[in-house]
Scaffold this active site. Structure first.
Site, short mmCIF file in Angstrom:
data_model
loop_
_atom_site.label_atom_id
_atom_site.label_comp_id
_atom_site.label_asym_id
_atom_site.label_seq_id
_atom_site.Cartn_x
_atom_site.Cartn_y
_atom_site.Cartn_z
N GLU A 181 7.27 36.94 -13.41
CA GLU A 181 8.53 37.67 -13.17
C GLU A 181 8.67 37.81 -11.57
OE1 GLU A 181 10.58 39.06 -15.18
OE2 GLU A 181 9.54 39.29 -17.14
N HIS A 230 14.31 33.77 -19.95
CA HIS A 230 13.69 34.76 -21.13
C HIS A 230 14.11 34.21 -22.42
CE1 HIS A 230 12.70 37.22 -17.57
NE2 HIS A 230 12.35 38.38 -18.44
N HIS A 246 4.12 37.59 -22.02
CA HIS A 246 5.60 37.54 -21.59
C HIS A 246 5.61 36.90 -20.26
CE1 HIS A 246 9.77 38.62 -21.38
NE2 HIS A 246 9.56 39.20 -20.06
#
Ligand code: GLY
Length: 343
Positions: A181, A230, A246
């Site tokens: 991220e 994403h 993720h």
């Protein structure tokens, strides 16, 4: 204590501070609203962090535990928390304090958004993903059988604490996900984030997100850029039955997005190389999709992405920076998947 950074999320009457740095937990009392009588502390038993000593002395504290694992991010947990809040006498004028990673703050935030139709919440984020993403911006929610985060609310916290000392003991995989991220923020602005130390870098990521949320709180446009990388990432998570985490998937998703932007003539080879330098060389993240993942399945999953209202839709880099691009040509998608050697 080192210098703390205070970042304002500017949302008119819903504005709040995010306090970032080593020892930021000492500022917890400063973000608890002054008129609160009770604190409902929502956390996990597995977390070795006890914030009770940092709460104002005059408040009554009740503790409410969430199980470990995504299966506890559920409506059943919200119902149980409601029963526990009732037993503890929590009123609309009190505050929930969520202490944990993104899963805890998403659940604590949604419990706060729902209890008595909405009470205040403060997040104490204990993971890198939480500090630079999940705890900021007011997205809360739980999973249902039909999908992740499908039931939830936009509910801004009254304050967020990001004590970077908590990251000293973060498990390696969680660290990796945080870096996935964090790498994203390198491409959202022209800033040289690599020149900053950890605290300043976390604070800068928070500020970048705060500025985006400040102009598009409910994701009707600009906020979608936070989903850079994403679209493929979500497809990879589903195709690997969530064995890929993720942040790991986002790293590959951003590399794919760079190849796709190049295939569409939006960026040049040097910018693709810059993606590789940040993601693979600096953060040491894997940029190859796992073996066994098939492009036909990934393309099918990307067609069903929630952004894909107009054909294949991606968040892509380009001459105007990162933006949403609709109706992307399938031939370019194949070119980008070729570059990642997806069979
Ligand atoms: N995690 C993306 C957002 O908050 O919009």
């Amino acid at each position: 204590m080192s210098t703390l950074h205070r970042v304002r999320v500017d949302l008119d009457v819903r504005s709040y501070d995010v306090v970032v740095g080593r020892g930021a937990i000492r500022e917890l009392a400063s973000v608890i609203p002054a008129d609160v009588k009770r604190v409902a502390l929502v956390t996990q038993t597995s977390l070795p962090i006890d914030v009770r000593a940092e709460l104002p002395a005059e408040v009554t504290v009740s503790r409410h535990l969430i199980g470990d694992g995504e299966q506890h991010k559920s409506l059943a947990t919200i119902e149980r928390l409601g029963d526990e809040f009732a037993a503890a006498g929590i009123t609309r004028n009190d505050v929930v304090v969520g202490v944990g990673g993104g899963m805890v703050t998403d659940v604590a935030g949604f419990a706060a958004a729902s209890w008595h139709r909405g009470m205040r919440v403060v997040h104490v984020s204990t993971t890198l993903v939480g500090m630079i993403d999940a705890a900021i911006g007011g997205k809360t929610g739980v999973n249902i059988a039909a999908g992740k985060n499908l039931v939830g609310a936009f509910w801004q916290p009254a304050g967020v604490i990001c004590d970077t000392a908590f990251l000293d003991t973060l498990p390696e995989r969680e660290q990796r996900c945080g870096h996935g991220e964090m790498a994203k923020y390198h491409f959202l602005t022209g800033d040289d984030l690599l020149a900053l130390d950890l605290d300043a870098r976390v604070a800068r990521c928070v500020k970048i997100k705060a500025d985006i949320v400040g102009v598009d709180e409910r994701e009707s446009g600009r906020r979608a850029v936070l989903n850079y990388g994403h679209t493929l990432a979500h497809a990879l998570e589903i195709a690997t039955e969530f064995s890929m985490a993720h942040g790991e998937a986002v790293a590959i998703g951003m590399m794919f997005a760079a190849h796709l932007a190049q295939a569409l003539g939006r960026i040049d080879a040097a910018r693709v190389a810059q993606h590789r330098t940040v993601i693979a060389d600096h953060y040491r993240l894997n940029i190859k999709p796992p073996k066994g993942v098939q492009r036909v399945e990934l393309i099918e999953l990307m067609h069903h992405d929630k952004k894909a209202v107009d054909g294949l839709t991606f968040v892509l880099d380009g001459p105007n920076g990162i933006e949403t691009v609709r109706n992307v040509d399938i031939a370019a998608v194949h070119q980008a998947l070729d570059a990642l050697s997806v069979p």
